[in-house]
Design a protein around this motif. Structure first.
Motif, short mmCIF file in Angstrom:
data_model
loop_
_atom_site.label_atom_id
_atom_site.label_comp_id
_atom_site.label_asym_id
_atom_site.label_seq_id
_atom_site.Cartn_x
_atom_site.Cartn_y
_atom_site.Cartn_z
N ARG A 194 16.05 44.73 0.98
CA ARG A 194 14.95 45.13 0.09
C ARG A 194 13.80 44.13 0.15
NH1 ARG A 194 18.27 47.15 -5.26
NH2 ARG A 194 18.54 49.30 -4.60
N ASP B 78 15.75 49.67 11.59
CA ASP B 78 15.43 50.63 10.54
C ASP B 78 15.98 50.13 9.21
OD1 ASP B 78 14.81 52.82 9.02
OD2 ASP B 78 16.31 54.15 9.91
N LYS B 79 15.28 49.13 8.65
CA LYS B 79 15.77 48.52 7.41
C LYS B 79 15.62 49.47 6.24
CE LYS B 79 15.15 44.06 9.29
NZ LYS B 79 14.92 42.70 9.20
N GLU B 80 14.58 50.26 6.23
CA GLU B 80 14.40 51.24 5.14
C GLU B 80 15.53 52.26 5.17
OE1 GLU B 80 10.50 52.96 5.14
OE2 GLU B 80 9.55 51.01 5.27
N GLU C 209 5.87 45.71 3.45
CA GLU C 209 4.90 46.58 2.78
C GLU C 209 3.74 45.76 2.25
OE1 GLU C 209 7.13 48.70 -0.18
OE2 GLU C 209 8.17 49.93 1.30
N ILE D 237 18.84 51.06 3.50
CA ILE D 237 18.90 50.83 2.05
C ILE D 237 19.77 51.87 1.35
CG2 ILE D 237 17.53 50.82 -0.07
CD1 ILE D 237 15.34 49.39 1.49
N LYS D 238 19.59 53.15 1.65
CA LYS D 238 20.32 54.20 0.94
C LYS D 238 21.84 54.07 1.11
CE LYS D 238 20.22 59.14 0.06
NZ LYS D 238 19.60 60.41 0.39
N VAL E 139 11.98 44.60 3.47
CA VAL E 139 11.19 45.82 3.45
C VAL E 139 9.99 45.64 2.52
CG1 VAL E 139 11.19 48.25 2.74
CG2 VAL E 139 13.07 47.36 4.09
#
Length: 140
Positions: free
Chosen positions: A127, A98-100, A134, A103-104, A130
């Motif tokens: 980033r 879960d790379k997204e 995309e 990020i946070k 990810v």
């Protein structure tokens, strides 16, 4: 008289030998019984432990990682700037793929510790990965 004394001595020696044999036999039997009882108990215990090991539920790696992530999130609800929880959450989410989601917390770490280059490098790598996914998804 000598023959009576001689017979008495022979009889006494025979009784003594017989008594020694009986005592030896009792000793051997008791030692053997104790040894057998101990070995039987050892095998019984080992058999019970192996059954217990077989019945333990196997927790999948994904479930374990999910529980770890939930634990870190609960800590962060109470202590939003907890470095250990933030780092742990990043690691768990990256292990989960879960790379997204990583990020946070990485951005929060970089905000808290702008002097730490390792946080910045990992954030940029995540980033890019990810962003690359995309772009790959958009071309299809």
């Amino acid at each position: 008289m000598q023959s009576t004394e001689k017979q008495y001595m022979e009889a006494r020696q025979q009784r003594s030998k017989r008594l020694k044999k009986i005592m030896s036999l009792v000793g051997i039997v008791s030692f053997g019984g104790t040894a057998l009882f101990g070995m039987a108990n050892m095998f019984k215990t080992a058999f019970q432990e192996s059954r217990q090991v077989e019945t333990v539920e196997v927790v999948s790696v994904e479930e374990r990682l999910q529980k770890l992530a939930q634990g870190y999130e609960k800590v962060l609800e109470r202590e939003p700037e907890n470095v250990n929880a933030l780092e742990g959450l990043v690691k768990v989410r990256l292990e989960m793929g879960d790379k997204e989601g990583a990020i946070k917390p990485l951005e929060k770490l970089v905000g808290l510790y702008p002097e730490r280059e390792d946080y910045k490098v990992v954030l940029e790598q995540v980033r890019l990965e990810v962003g690359g996914k995309e772009e790959d998804g958009g071309d299809r």
